[in-house]
Design a protein around this motif. Structure first.
Motif, PDB file in Angstrom:
ATOM      1  N   SER A 170       0.952  -1.193  -0.030  1.00  0.00           N
ATOM      2  CA  SER A 170      -0.046  -0.173  -0.166  1.00  0.00           C
ATOM      3  C   SER A 170       0.829   1.320  -0.109  1.00  0.00           C
ATOM      4  N   ARG A 171       1.910   1.154   0.751  1.00  0.00           N
ATOM      5  CA  ARG A 171       2.962   2.456   0.943  1.00  0.00           C
ATOM      6  C   ARG A 171       3.499   2.413  -0.760  1.00  0.00           C
ATOM      7  N   LEU A 172       3.987   1.573  -1.224  1.00  0.00           N
ATOM      8  CA  LEU A 172       4.549   1.588  -2.479  1.00  0.00           C
ATOM      9  C   LEU A 172       3.707   2.025  -3.549  1.00  0.00           C
ATOM     10  N   ARG A 173       2.423   1.781  -3.646  1.00  0.00           N
ATOM     11  CA  ARG A 173       1.123   2.116  -4.276  1.00  0.00           C
ATOM     12  C   ARG A 173       0.973   3.658  -4.287  1.00  0.00           C
ATOM     13  N   ALA A 174       1.009   4.031  -2.929  1.00  0.00           N
ATOM     14  CA  ALA A 174       0.729   5.486  -2.650  1.00  0.00           C
ATOM     15  C   ALA A 174       1.720   6.320  -3.294  1.00  0.00           C
ATOM     16  N   ALA A 175       3.071   5.864  -3.223  1.00  0.00           N
ATOM     17  CA  ALA A 175       4.284   6.512  -3.746  1.00  0.00           C
ATOM     18  C   ALA A 175       3.957   6.547  -5.381  1.00  0.00           C
ATOM     19  N   TYR A 177       1.253   6.309  -7.309  1.00  0.00           N
ATOM     20  CA  TYR A 177       0.301   7.196  -7.455  1.00  0.00           C
ATOM     21  C   TYR A 177       0.745   8.816  -7.527  1.00  0.00           C
ATOM     22  N   ARG A 178       1.479   8.945  -6.733  1.00  0.00           N
ATOM     23  CA  ARG A 178       1.933  10.414  -6.401  1.00  0.00           C
ATOM     24  C   ARG A 178       3.028  10.678  -7.650  1.00  0.00           C
ATOM     25  N   LEU A 179       3.626   9.881  -7.920  1.00  0.00           N
ATOM     26  CA  LEU A 179       4.810  10.218  -8.899  1.00  0.00           C
ATOM     27  C   LEU A 179       3.905  10.282 -10.281  1.00  0.00           C
ATOM     28  N   LEU A 269      -3.675   2.568 -15.611  1.00  0.00           N
ATOM     29  CA  LEU A 269      -3.444   3.883 -16.065  1.00  0.00           C
ATOM     30  C   LEU A 269      -3.527   3.842 -17.701  1.00  0.00           C
ATOM     31  N   GLU A 270      -4.270   4.632 -18.250  1.00  0.00           N
ATOM     32  CA  GLU A 270      -4.343   4.752 -19.559  1.00  0.00           C
ATOM     33  C   GLU A 270      -4.363   6.365 -19.959  1.00  0.00           C
ATOM     34  N   TRP A 271      -3.574   6.735 -20.932  1.00  0.00           N
ATOM     35  CA  TRP A 271      -3.585   8.309 -21.035  1.00  0.00           C
ATOM     36  C   TRP A 271      -3.311   8.334 -22.644  1.00  0.00           C
ATOM     37  N   TYR A 272      -3.744   9.527 -23.137  1.00  0.00           N
ATOM     38  CA  TYR A 272      -3.698   9.792 -24.785  1.00  0.00           C
ATOM     39  C   TYR A 272      -3.001  11.004 -24.792  1.00  0.00           C
ATOM     40  N   ARG A 273      -2.221  11.272 -25.939  1.00  0.00           N
ATOM     41  CA  ARG A 273      -1.320  12.381 -26.287  1.00  0.00           C
ATOM     42  C   ARG A 273      -1.742  12.764 -27.673  1.00  0.00           C
ATOM     43  N   ILE A 456      -0.909  -1.334 -13.443  1.00  0.00           N
ATOM     44  CA  ILE A 456      -0.431  -0.790 -12.353  1.00  0.00           C
ATOM     45  C   ILE A 456       0.118  -1.917 -11.382  1.00  0.00           C
ATOM     46  N   GLU A 457      -0.627  -2.982 -11.244  1.00  0.00           N
ATOM     47  CA  GLU A 457      -0.316  -4.001 -10.408  1.00  0.00           C
ATOM     48  C   GLU A 457       0.983  -4.673 -10.932  1.00  0.00           C
ATOM     49  N   ARG A 458       1.080  -4.620 -12.164  1.00  0.00           N
ATOM     50  CA  ARG A 458       2.432  -5.539 -12.711  1.00  0.00           C
ATOM     51  C   ARG A 458       3.477  -4.554 -12.471  1.00  0.00           C
ATOM     52  N   LEU A 459       3.240  -3.123 -12.591  1.00  0.00           N
ATOM     53  CA  LEU A 459       4.423  -2.471 -12.280  1.00  0.00           C
ATOM     54  C   LEU A 459       4.844  -2.549 -10.902  1.00  0.00           C
TER      55      LEU A 459
END
Length: 480
Positions: A170-175, A177-179, A269-273, A456-459
């Motif tokens: 959970s701590r690693l996930r929070a860090a 997400y912040r990044l 996480l999905e993004w478009y540019r 995200i979980e894979r990362l």
């Protein structure tokens, strides 16, 4: 003329002065000017020593927050950042160059603002300027009202996030997400939120969806609703409506396997540019993964290859020209039942069984330009020889993390692909899925863009590291 070339041809007086002292390796190392890093240009950079030098003029007085975030992003990518004011460079050139030379010799990051402004600061407020001068502090510290901004805080920010104890995941996930949010804020990419439930589903024959029933008034629409397998379709509708660069970080659902490597509910996480193609987005995805590795004090090498070259290098096969028998031969030892398998199935099996396990744990592998038969939602490029799908996949070690496309925006072609998916589903005895007519109605208005989805979980599993997805979840499927 490109932006970098324009800036090189029109330097400020301060940039011209400092470049006269950095060029031709006068400090013993090579510097580049107006060099692109993580989607933006830095004034000067020594790639060998991971040192960035920025020369700031008056316009930065109103961009302090952006500059701060930009510096943090560069630091997360392993660069040290020195910022100087134009008047410092012009009035105290020798001091500036001495500071750069000292930074080149130091293994740890130097002070972020080594030369406090003497005549004027970033802001026009005399009180801020005089306070910074009186306390002999960098202006950024004074303007932010901080009592301390030194090596101790820089070291604390750079300390790897620990993964241990019952809540380490959970701590690693929070860090992370912040990044992620800082990463996209620095690039002016908007965070959005789209529905989890839809009247349409994912037609991909390799993905199974969850469905649920709505019990309210029939005027609200069809009773059967599909839990999204990704936010792709609503995000594309937003793009067609003119929202511009955007991303979503949220939960998605896929029916099927649950265990050490998969969970039916996970985060994507999905993004478009807008204006990017798949290769440009591939570079940005690599930058994000590299920044995430820095959370754990790690770096990775990068290997780039076309799909075709990868098969040549690893198996000595041409994936575009080899027969199905030639593709099946390297898989003989696995005793795979060939019944119902087609060409693309054999290519996928070669990736998962023969090629992917060879990827080094400390390497980001980027594969691009896939066979046109694996186009999914990507554009197809016809430039001689075999047509290719403009898509890429990113692996960290043996884990596939991201899948990206130079996005198709032709609604007629997209409908045909959806219908082919449903035909394949019928052949496999699977249920057909209703098409997303809302997407098809506006797809032609979507601007040219590239998009990517990252698990995200894979990362997190790669960052931990662990080969058990349950270690990075608060509660796994069996315990939910």
């Amino acid at each position: 003329m490109g932006r970098a070339q324009t800036m090189r041809r029109n330097p400020t007086d301060a940039e011209r002065r400092i470049w006269s002292r950095l060029r031709h390796a006068q400090l013993g190392v090579k510097f580049r000017r107006q060099h692109e890093i993580a989607g933006d240009f830095v004034d000067f950079v020594c790639l060998e020593r991971h040192l960035v030098v920025e020369v700031d003029g008056g316009r930065h007085a109103v961009d302090m927050a952006y500059d701060e975030k930009r510096s943090r992003l560069l630091e997360s990518l392993g660069f040290r950042v020195l910022r100087f004011w134009n008047n410092d460079v012009l009035a105290r050139t020798d001091d500036v160059i001495a500071t750069v030379a000292t930074a080149l010799a130091e293994p740890s990051p130097p002070h972020p603002n080594p030369l406090p402004p003497q005549r004027r600061g970033r802001g026009s407020s005399a009180s801020v300027e005089s306070r910074a001068s009186a306390e002999h502090l960098p202006l950024r510290q004074a303007a932010l009202g901080e009592e301390r901004w030194g090596e101790e805080e820089n070291a604390q920010r750079a300390a790897p996030v620990e993964f241990r104890g019952p809540h380490g995941g959970s701590r690693l996930r929070a860090a992370l997400y912040r990044l992620i949010r800082d990463f996209f804020f620095a690039r002016d990419v908007l965070e959005v939120e789209t529905p989890l439930l839809s009247r349409a589903g994912n037609t991909d024959p390799n993905i199974e969806s969850f469905t649920t029933s709505f019990t309210g008034h029939r005027d609200a629409g069809p009773r059967e609703r599909w839990l999204r397998t990704s936010p792709e379709f609503p995000l594309k509708r937003l793009l067609a409506a003119g929202i511009g660069d955007c991303y979503e970080l949220g939960r998605v659902f896929r029916n099927g396997e649950a265990g050490r490597r998969h969970n039916p509910e996970f985060t994507m996480l999905e993004w478009y540019r807008v204006g990017m193609d798949h290769r440009a987005l591939m570079d940005e995805t690599c930058a994000l993964v590299d920044a995430a590795l820095a959370l754990r004090g790690r770096r990775a090498q990068v290997r780039r290859s076309t799909y075709r070259d990868l098969f040549f290098d690893e198996l000595g096969l041409d994936p575009f020209a080899a027969s199905e028998a030639e593709l099946a031969a390297p898989l003989a030892e696995f005793g795979i039942d060939p019944a119902g398998l087609v060409r693309d199935d054999w290519l996928d099996l070669l990736i998962t069984h023969r090629i992917q396990p060879r990827f080094r744990a400390d390497t980001i592998t980027l594969i691009h330009d896939y066979p046109a038969s694996q186009c999914a939602l990507a554009r197809i490029r016809h430039d001689g020889g075999h047509p290719v799908a403009e898509r890429f996949e990113l692996y960290l070690g043996a884990y596939e993390l991201a899948n990206g496309y130079h996005e198709l925006n032709d609604p007629i072609e997209q409908r045909a692909r959806f219908e082919r998916d449903n035909a394949r589903r019928r052949e496999r005895g699977l249920r057909e899925v209703p098409l997303d007519e809302n997407l098809l109605a506006v797809l032609g208005e979507m601007p040219a863009c590239a998009g990517v989805a990252l698990g995200i979980e894979r990362l997190l599993m790669c960052l931990a590291p662990t080969d058990d997805i349950r270690e990075v979840l608060a509660y796994a499927f069996a315990e939910a």
